[in-house]
Motif scaffolding. Structure first.
Motif, short mmCIF file in Angstrom:
data_model
loop_
_atom_site.label_atom_id
_atom_site.label_comp_id
_atom_site.label_asym_id
_atom_site.label_seq_id
_atom_site.Cartn_x
_atom_site.Cartn_y
_atom_site.Cartn_z
N TRP A 229 62.35 -1.61 -11.20
CA TRP A 229 60.95 -1.93 -11.52
C TRP A 229 60.11 -2.04 -10.25
O TRP A 229 58.98 -1.55 -10.21
CB TRP A 229 60.92 -3.23 -12.31
N GLU A 230 60.66 -2.66 -9.23
CA GLU A 230 59.93 -2.84 -7.99
C GLU A 230 59.65 -1.51 -7.29
O GLU A 230 58.59 -1.31 -6.70
CB GLU A 230 60.71 -3.78 -7.06
N PRO A 234 53.26 3.33 -9.29
CA PRO A 234 52.16 3.11 -10.23
C PRO A 234 52.07 4.28 -11.21
O PRO A 234 52.31 5.43 -10.83
CB PRO A 234 50.93 3.05 -9.31
N LYS A 272 50.54 -9.17 -15.30
CA LYS A 272 50.46 -8.41 -14.05
C LYS A 272 50.54 -6.90 -14.27
O LYS A 272 50.35 -6.13 -13.32
CB LYS A 272 51.58 -8.85 -13.10
N THR A 275 47.52 -4.79 -13.19
CA THR A 275 47.40 -4.72 -11.73
C THR A 275 48.44 -3.77 -11.14
O THR A 275 48.15 -2.96 -10.26
CB THR A 275 47.54 -6.12 -11.12
N LEU A 276 49.67 -3.88 -11.64
CA LEU A 276 50.74 -3.02 -11.16
C LEU A 276 50.59 -1.59 -11.65
O LEU A 276 51.10 -0.66 -11.04
CB LEU A 276 52.10 -3.57 -11.61
N LYS A 278 51.97 -0.31 -14.32
CA LYS A 278 53.29 0.17 -14.74
C LYS A 278 53.48 -0.19 -16.21
O LYS A 278 52.85 -1.12 -16.73
CB LYS A 278 54.40 -0.48 -13.91
#
Length: 341
Positions: A229-230, A234, A272, A275-276, A278
């Motif tokens: 995930w990290e 995007p 979040k 913002t991410l 994803k």
């Protein structure tokens, strides 16, 4: 007409030790059903989770595990026109597959390709549909994308990679054992293969070679999910279709260990996500079982790709069901595990 059949039945979910071989009666198929003499049964992780009581879709009380099979039509209901006795078929069932014969609605079987074996047919539908639906419907698979496929040497992983290659994508496979790396490098056209371990994140970044990671077929969970995930770019999409880290080798779930893993599971905050930029999606094929029109459309599209038949890595006889399940649980399998009836 009444037939006698052999079935592996659970009195209730809980322990694999309770799975028992029984002889039962089976009636003539209903007007919209066919009766299939099963020739091969495909094993799936959902079978194990269901028998251990960890699968929310498991029937209450007594049930027969098993989601996919292949065989020969031996009786046809009065309202069925497209099937005849002797037709070779493969099918998907919402449990009930660990049997020598079963009655099933005629729409849940399709023709077994003439050049395919019964074993290959028993390893295609559930895992092929899982891979295709996750990649194309949820993952929006497009040519040129970079895709990470976990459990890359398993049935879903192998078919997922083949689907990706038909669309011209860059694929990275991850596995848990060294022998599976060799298999993928020799037999399947992954662009990179990673042996998961403590350095997974570094290996993934190296395998990407500067490419954005745009789609993840996630079935491991835990730290592997978090690290993927990290790293995911995007606009990337993660499709979760399993949680292998919650599987156990024993007959019963190790609840203290499961609770510990549950408490330490990744925490992804929905607030979040904008913002991410994803997406995190999950699905379970069994909940699509009633959507027969959708399943048939997906199957037609999948078959139009002209994939090679599933890689069958391990074949057991019907009286070796327990041995097949134990090997499947071990995580040492490559390709599909099939039980021949």
């Amino acid at each position: 007409m009444m037939l006698t059949r052999q079935v592996y039945r659970m009195p209730k979910a809980g322990s694999l030790h309770d799975l028992a071989l029984q002889t039962e009666r089976i009636s003539y198929p209903k007007p919209d059903e066919v009766c299939v003499q099963v020739k091969a049964i495909g094993l799936n992780f959902a079978d194990i989770f269901a028998m251990q009581g960890l699968y929310s879709a498991t029937p209450a009380g007594s049930f027969i595990p098993g989601l996919e099979f292949s065989g020969v039509v031996v009786a046809v209901g009065s309202g069925v026109a497209e099937w005849q006795v002797g037709d070779r078929v493969m099918g998907a069932t919402k449990f009930g597959g660990y049997v020598s014969h079963l009655n099933i609605n005629h729409r849940y079987v399709i023709a077994l390709p003439q050049e395919w074996s019964f074993e290959e047919g028993a390893g295609f539908l559930v895992q092929g549909l899982t891979a295709y639906y996750a990649l194309t419907q949820l993952g929006n698979l497009q040519p040129g994308m970079t895709v990470l496929i976990h459990s890359a040497a398993g049935g879903v992983g192998i078919l997922a990679n083949r689907i990706c290659k038909k669309l011209g994508t860059y694929t990275i496979g991850s596995v848990g054992q060294e022998n599976k790396v060799r298999f993928l490098q020799e037999e399947e056209a992954y662009d990179a293969v990673i042996l998961r371990g403590g350095d997974f994140k570094r290996k993934l970044e190296e395998a990407l070679r500067g490419r954005p990671l745009e789609l993840i077929m996630e079935c491991i969970g835990g730290k592997i999910l978090q690290q993927g995930w990290e790293i995911m770019a995007p606009m990337g999409r993660m499709v979760v279709y399993g949680n292998a880290s919650f599987s156990s080798y024993g007959a019963k779930p190790n609840y203290p260990k499961l609770i510990w893993k549950f408490l330490r599971r990744p925490q992804i905050d929905p607030l979040k996500l904008p913002t991410l930029n994803k997406s995190l999606m999950g699905f379970n094929l069994i909940y699509l079982y009633e959507q027969t029109d959708l399943m048939h459309r997906l199957l037609r599209e999948l078959q139009d790709l002209g994939l090679k038949p599933q890689h069958i890595g391990h074949v057991f006889e019907f009286n070796q069901m327990y041995e097949a399940i134990r090997l499947f649980q071990s995580g040492k399998t490559v390709g599909k595990v099939v039980v021949r009836v």
